[in-house]
Write a protein that holds these residues in place. Structure first.
Motif: not given
Length: 173
Positions: A9, A13, A16, A45, A49, A52-53
């Motif tokens: 992550a 980030q 992104l 996006d 996100q 990524i989280d």
């Protein structure tokens, strides 16, 4: 030179926007990857996100290919968290920016994703792809087997309902 790497992550980030650029270009080029409007950058996006989280858990892994430090391709391994499915994972979002295609990047990412999954104890990989897409031939050449096809499965960017082919590969180690 192409560099391949798994991102956590913290590493994902800052890229992104690059991940979004790859997905957006692939959708604009007609890829059937869950999105029908390449201009909807907010949805793209938001998707990345969310990925990524979830990277620092055991839900999924993200591998990328970089060319001159720019992300040009991705693949995800989505692990099944159900007690009866901990042995399997889904390969998803194999994306290669149209400008970076025909260089063997997708094949290398798939080989790395497989090895990564096998090393984690996964014994079954599954995926789906739009029926008739060039990706089908890549997956078959890598040893994936066709499980079946579902008609009218996903809407294309042209508004057409396309069939999808489900495929699988068992760990032969």
């Amino acid at each position: 030179m192409i560099d391949y790497k798994q991102l956590n992550a913290v590493q994902a980030q800052p890229v992104l926007a690059e991940l979004g650029d790859v997905l957006q270009a692939c959708v604009a080029d007609g890829a059937s990857v869950g999105f029908t409007d390449p201009a909807d950058r907010a949805a793209i996006d938001t998707f990345w996100q969310g990925i990524i989280d979830s990277l620092d858990g055991n839900e999924c892994d993200l591998l990328v290919a970089r060319d001159n430090d720019a992300v040009v391709a991705t693949v995800m391994i989505d692990y099944c968290g159900k007690p009866n499915g901990r042995h399997r994972a889904e390969i998803c979002k194999l994306l290669v920016h149209p400008a970076a295609r025909q260089r063997g990047i997708a094949r290398q990412l798939m080989k790395l994703a497989e090895q990564h999954a096998w090393d984690k104890g996964i014994t079954l990989l599954v995926l789906d792809t739009r029926s008739g897409d060039v990706a089908s031939q890549l997956y078959l050449s890598l040893g994936f087997q066709i499980a079946g096809e579902i008609p009218a499965y996903a809407e294309s960017i042209e508004g057409r309902l396309d069939a999808t082919t489900y495929m699988y590969k068992l760990n032969s180690r």
